[in-house]
Scaffold this motif. Structure first.
Motif, PDB file in Angstrom:
ATOM      1  N   LEU A   1     -34.890  28.914  19.275  1.00 55.47           N
ATOM      2  CA  LEU A   1     -36.043  28.722  18.417  1.00 55.47           C
ATOM      3  C   LEU A   1     -35.767  29.394  17.084  1.00 55.47           C
ATOM      4  CD1 LEU A   1     -39.064  27.898  18.001  1.00 55.47           C
ATOM      5  CD2 LEU A   1     -39.634  30.162  18.868  1.00 55.47           C
TER       6      LEU A   1
ATOM      7  N   PRO B   1     -37.979  29.145  28.453  1.00 56.45           N
ATOM      8  CA  PRO B   1     -39.307  28.580  28.695  1.00 56.45           C
ATOM      9  C   PRO B   1     -39.497  28.171  30.156  1.00 56.45           C
ATOM     10  CG  PRO B   1     -37.919  26.950  27.650  1.00 56.45           C
ATOM     11  CD  PRO B   1     -37.078  28.193  27.815  1.00 56.45           C
TER      12      PRO B   1
ATOM     13  N   PRO C   1     -43.507  32.230  22.827  1.00 57.16           N
ATOM     14  CA  PRO C   1     -43.944  30.939  22.299  1.00 57.16           C
ATOM     15  C   PRO C   1     -44.594  30.069  23.379  1.00 57.16           C
ATOM     16  CG  PRO C   1     -41.600  30.875  22.736  1.00 57.16           C
ATOM     17  CD  PRO C   1     -42.071  32.255  23.087  1.00 57.16           C
TER      18      PRO C   1
ATOM     19  N   PHE D   1     -45.347  26.008  24.106  1.00 57.42           N
ATOM     20  CA  PHE D   1     -44.880  24.681  23.697  1.00 57.42           C
ATOM     21  C   PHE D   1     -45.742  23.614  24.370  1.00 57.42           C
ATOM     22  CE2 PHE D   1     -41.133  27.436  23.991  1.00 57.42           C
ATOM     23  CZ  PHE D   1     -40.571  27.285  22.738  1.00 57.42           C
TER      24      PHE D   1
ATOM     25  N   LYS E   1     -42.975  17.460  19.993  1.00 63.15           N
ATOM     26  CA  LYS E   1     -43.018  18.789  20.602  1.00 63.15           C
ATOM     27  C   LYS E   1     -43.623  19.749  19.593  1.00 63.15           C
ATOM     28  CE  LYS E   1     -40.420  21.959  23.381  1.00 63.15           C
ATOM     29  NZ  LYS E   1     -39.876  21.615  24.651  1.00 63.15           N
TER      30      LYS E   1
ATOM     31  N   TYR F   1     -45.157  23.806  18.884  1.00 60.25           N
ATOM     32  CA  TYR F   1     -45.028  25.174  19.367  1.00 60.25           C
ATOM     33  C   TYR F   1     -45.911  26.102  18.556  1.00 60.25           C
ATOM     34  CZ  TYR F   1     -41.712  25.599  15.470  1.00 60.25           C
ATOM     35  OH  TYR F   1     -41.136  25.575  14.239  1.00 60.25           O
TER      36      TYR F   1
ATOM     37  N   SER G   1     -46.837  30.566  18.304  1.00 54.96           N
ATOM     38  CA  SER G   1     -46.520  31.926  18.732  1.00 54.96           C
ATOM     39  C   SER G   1     -47.761  32.599  19.314  1.00 54.96           C
ATOM     40  CB  SER G   1     -46.023  32.730  17.534  1.00 54.96           C
ATOM     41  OG  SER G   1     -45.900  34.091  17.872  1.00 54.96           O
TER      42      SER G   1
END
Length: 160
Positions: free
Chosen positions: A20, A53, A110, A112, A131, A133, A135
């Motif tokens: 990332l 993830p 994160p 997603f 996609k 994302y 924080s």
């Protein structure tokens, strides 16, 4: 890179390894700054994280939804600096950057969300989608900086 385990209800548990990169941009307008006629400075920071993830995939025919949450560790940072002079000249510099002050978060969490479409092939599938994302924690633990990264991108993948 993601691996999946199919559950009894047809959904899949996923675990992955990813990269990332997020960033921050700061423009500083100075006006004339004697003895150098420096008009403004542009700083573009990039922060790089290795991320693990964990998520689920839900299929609705060829459409899939893939929510994930991850844990990432910061392994590299860069800053691109541009100095704009009043005479029109621009000086550029790129260097490694170590935000060594204690308010920088070396860890990130994160979240997603992927919405996609699976195109079946003979023994595999092509995946396309979006996609996003966000924080769950801030990059810096300073009150004056309320920075959380977020983004949206295209997803293209191949499932074996």
């Amino acid at each position: 890179m993601t691996g999946a385990y199919r559950l009894e209800d047809g959904s899949k548990v996923t675990l992955g390894l990813g990269w990332l990169m997020t960033g921050d941009k700061i423009d500083v307008n100075l006006g004339e700054f004697p003895p150098v006629t420096l008009d403004r400075i542009e700083l573009a920071y990039s922060y790089n994280y290795a991320v693990l993830p964990l998520g689920f995939i839900y299929n609705f025919g060829p459409i899939f939804v893939h929510p994930e949450v991850g844990l990432g560790f910061n392994f590299a940072n860069r800053v691109r600096r541009k100095d704009f002079l009043t005479n029109g000249d621009v000086f550029r510099e790129v260097e490694e950057y170590d935000p060594s002050f204690p308010t920088f978060n070396r860890w990130t969490i994160p979240a997603f969300l992927t919405l996609g479409y699976e195109i079946p092939l003979k023994q595999s599938a092509l995946l396309v989608g979006l996609k996003g994302y966000y924080s769950l924690n801030r990059l810096f633990e300073e009150e004056r900086r309320k920075d959380r990264y977020l983004g949206l991108g295209l997803l293209v993948g191949y499932r074996i």
